[in-house]
Design an enzyme around this catalytic site. Structure first.
Site, PDB file in Angstrom:
ATOM      1  N   GLU A 141       8.598   2.346   1.555  1.00  0.00           N
ATOM      2  CA  GLU A 141       7.498   2.202   2.927  1.00  0.00           C
ATOM      3  C   GLU A 141       8.620   2.405   3.877  1.00  0.00           C
ATOM      4  O   GLU A 141       8.966   3.222   4.453  1.00  0.00           O
ATOM      5  CB  GLU A 141       6.466   1.603   2.590  1.00  0.00           C
ATOM      6  N   HIS A 191      -5.371   2.426  -4.117  1.00  0.00           N
ATOM      7  CA  HIS A 191      -4.864   1.329  -3.117  1.00  0.00           C
ATOM      8  C   HIS A 191      -5.854   0.928  -1.920  1.00  0.00           C
ATOM      9  O   HIS A 191      -5.523   2.323  -0.429  1.00  0.00           O
ATOM     10  CB  HIS A 191      -2.857   2.681  -2.770  1.00  0.00           C
ATOM     11  N   GLY A 216       3.051  -6.684   2.602  1.00  0.00           N
ATOM     12  CA  GLY A 216       3.962  -7.095   3.656  1.00  0.00           C
ATOM     13  C   GLY A 216       5.451  -6.856   3.894  1.00  0.00           C
ATOM     14  O   GLY A 216       5.834  -5.266   3.419  1.00  0.00           O
ATOM     15  N   ASP A 228      -8.927  -6.222   3.614  1.00  0.00           N
ATOM     16  CA  ASP A 228      -8.689  -6.696   4.888  1.00  0.00           C
ATOM     17  C   ASP A 228      -7.963  -5.790   5.671  1.00  0.00           C
ATOM     18  O   ASP A 228      -7.569  -5.980   6.644  1.00  0.00           O
ATOM     19  CB  ASP A 228      -7.713  -8.172   4.773  1.00  0.00           C
TER      20      ASP A 228
HETATM   21  O1  LIG Z   1       1.257  -0.828   3.919  1.00  0.00           O
HETATM   22  C1  LIG Z   1       1.663  -2.154   3.691  1.00  0.00           C
HETATM   23  N1  LIG Z   1       2.747  -2.279   3.587  1.00  0.00           N
HETATM   24  C2  LIG Z   1       2.677  -2.975   3.480  1.00  0.00           C
HETATM   25  N2  LIG Z   1       1.706  -4.577   3.742  1.00  0.00           N
HETATM   26  C3  LIG Z   1       0.676  -4.065   4.334  1.00  0.00           C
HETATM   27  C4  LIG Z   1       0.520  -2.473   4.128  1.00  0.00           C
HETATM   28  N3  LIG Z   1      -1.150  -2.334   4.149  1.00  0.00           N
HETATM   29  C5  LIG Z   1      -1.211  -3.935   4.499  1.00  0.00           C
HETATM   30  N4  LIG Z   1      -0.199  -4.419   3.748  1.00  0.00           N
HETATM   31  C6  LIG Z   1      -0.418  -5.950   4.107  1.00  0.00           C
HETATM   32  C7  LIG Z   1      -1.419  -6.940   5.440  1.00  0.00           C
HETATM   33  C8  LIG Z   1      -2.445  -7.520   4.353  1.00  0.00           C
HETATM   34  O2  LIG Z   1      -2.311  -9.430   4.794  1.00  0.00           O
HETATM   35  C9  LIG Z   1      -2.094  -7.888   3.321  1.00  0.00           C
HETATM   36  C10 LIG Z   1      -2.750  -8.023   1.888  1.00  0.00           C
HETATM   37  O3  LIG Z   1      -3.266  -6.535   2.233  1.00  0.00           O
HETATM   38  O4  LIG Z   1      -1.099  -6.421   2.758  1.00  0.00           O
HETATM   39 ZN   LIG Z   2      -1.192  -0.850   1.471  1.00  0.00          ZN
END
Ligand SMILES: O=c1[nH]cnc2c1ncn2[C@H]1C[C@H](O)[C@@H](CO)O1
Ligand SMILES: [Zn+2]
Length: 368
Positions: A217, A28, A187, A32
C-alpha cells in the site's frame, strides 16, 4: 461520469439501484473506520470525549473524509484516534458492531469480514477477550436484525508499530470457533515490516489459522513478498504495488506470477488508495490491469466512514472508470467469497444460493 485526478473522495456518487441490490461481499472493512457519524457523536457525549472536531454528524462525516484525503497513509491513520476514543466499552463496541452489520446489509452486502485491533479498545479497562466477545455479540445481533441477510465474521488485527501481535494471534486462535475467522496486520507500513511479527504468524500457522496482511500500500512489491513468502499471508490487503513487479508490456516478475498463479486474493480498496496516495485516480487505478492479467481481485471499502464510501459506491466508481457491468461485479463477488476465511461448504452455499441467483436477477431486470 469522469472524475479528474484527486477528486476521489469529493465527487458525489449515487450508485444505480441495481448496484445497491446486487449481492456483494467485502473482505476488507475496518470496524473502527466505518462508524455512523451520529453514533460517534452520541457515544462521545456519553463517555465524555471532548476531542471531536465537530458535533454535527453530517459535518463530522465530511471532516473524516477530508482529513483522510491527504495523500499519506500516516495522516489517514491519525483520524482513527477519534473513532477509537468512543470504542472503549462493551456497550459501545456491541452497538457499533451491530450497526456495522446492519449498514453493510442495507448496502446489499451478503458476506463481510470486518477487522479491528482489539489492543486499541482497552483504555477503559476491558480485557482483550471482553473486547472480542462484545464485538462478536454485536455482529450476531446485527445479523439477527437483518433477518439473516448477511453473514459477518471478524478478523483480529495486530498493529505493526506495537509489539502485541503474538497476543492478538493467540486471541485469534482462542476465538476461532466463535466468530473470528482470521488475523491481519495493519498500521503504518513504512519502517514496520511484517516479518517483525514472525512469532505471531508462526503461532497462527501452528494452529492452522487464516492470515491476511496489509502490504503493498505505502511500500512496494518487497512488502508483498515478505507478507506472502516470509509471513504466510493467504490474502493481501491492498497489494496494489504488486505492479512494481509487472513490466509495462504486462510481463510478470516472479513475485507477481506467484501471487497470480496461486490465486492469492488482493483486497483492493480504490477510494482509500486515492486518499493515501497509493493510486492517482480511479481511471488509472491498477485494479483493471490486474484483473485483465488474471489476478484474483476483490473490491472493498477499507473504511466506510474515513474514506466516505460504501461497497455500492466502490462498484459505481469502477463502473464509471472501466465500464464494468454486472458480469464483472459478479466475478469480483464470487472471487471474494471464494477467498473468504470460511469453511468451503459455507463459501459454496453463499455463491450458489445467494450470489449467483442474485446476479441472475440483476441480469434479467432493466438497469438504470
Ligand atoms: O488502509 C489501511 N492501511 C493500514 N492500516 C489501516 C488501514 N485502514 C485502517 N488501518 C488501521 C487503523 C485502524 O485503527 C486499524 C485497525 O482497524 O487499522
Ligand atoms: Zn485496511
Amino acid at each position: 461520469m469522469h472524475l479528474s485526478d484527486n477528486s476521489a473522495a469529493t465527487a458525489p456518487v449515487t450508485p444505480a439501484e441495481w448496484i445497491r441490490r446486487a449481492p456483494k461481499a467485502v473482505l476488507h472493512d475496518h470496524l473502527d473506520g466505518g462508524l455512523r457519524p451520529a453514533t460517534i457523536v452520541e457515544l462521545a457525549r456519553a463517555c465524555g470525549y471532548a476531542g471531536l472536531p465537530t458535533e454535527d454528524p453530517a459535518e463530522l462525516a465530511v471532516w473524516f473524509r477530508d482529513a483522510a484525503d491527504s495523500g499519506s497513509l500516516e495522516r489517514y491513520l491519525e483520524t482513527f484516534a477519534h473513532t477509537c476514543a468512543v470504542m472503549q466499552t462493551r456497550e459501545a463496541l456491541h452497538r457499533i458492531a451491530a450497526e456495522c452489520a446492519e449498514d453493510l446489509a442495507d448496502d446489499g452486502v451478503v458476506y463481510a469480514e470486518v477487522r479491528y485491533a482489539p489492543e486499541q479498545h482497552l483504555e477503559a479497562g476491558l480485557t482483550l477477550d471482553e473486547v472480542v466477545d462484545a464485538v462478536n455479540e454485536g455482529l450476531r445481533e446485527g445479523e439477527r436484525r437483518t433477518g439473516g441477510k448477511i453473514t459477518v465474521r471478524a478478523l483480529l488485527t495486530g498493529m505493526r508499530h506495537t509489539r502485541r501481535s503474538l497476543e492478538i494471534a493467540e486471541l485469534t486462535v482462542a476465538h476461532r470457533d466463535r466468530g473470528v475467522a482470521g488475523f491481519d496486520i495493519a498500521g503504518g507500513e513504512i519502517g514496520n515490516p511484517p516479518a517483525e511479527h514472525l512469532p505471531a504468524f508462526q503461532h497462527l500457522k501452528r494452529h492452522n489459522c487464516h492470515i491476511t496482511i496489509h502490504a503493498g500500500e505505502a511500500v512496494g512489491a518487497e512488502s508483498v513478498h515478505e507478507a506472502v513468502q516470509v509471513c504466510g499471508a493467504e490474502r493481501i490487503g491492498h497489494g496494489v504495488r504488486i505492479t512494481d513487479d509487472i513490466a509495462a508490456d504486462g510481463t510478470l516478475g516472479h513475485l507477481a506470477a506467484y501471487v497470480r498463479d496461486n490465486r492469492i486474493a488482493l483486497e483492493v480498496c480504490p477510494t482509500s488508495n486515492l486518499q493515501t496516495g497509493a493510486a492517482v485516480s480511479y481511471e488509472k487505478h491498477p485494479i483493471d490491469e490486474l484483473r485483465r492479467l488474471g489476478f484474483t481481485v476483490t473490491l472493498n471499502t477499507d473504511n466506510r466512514l474515513v474514506s466516505g464510501t460504501t461497497m455500492s459506491e466502490e462498484f459505481q466508481h469502477m463502473a464509471d472508470a472501466f465500464g464494468y457491468g454486472p458480469e464483472v461485479f459478479e466475478e469480483f463477488t464470487v472471487a471474494a467469497v471464494e477467498a473468504a476465511f470460511l469453511p468451503l461448504p459455507e463459501r459454496r452455499r453463499i455463491i450458489d444460493e445467494i450470489v449467483r441467483p442474485g446476479y441472475a436477477q440483476v441480469g434479467s431486470t432493466p438497469r438504470s
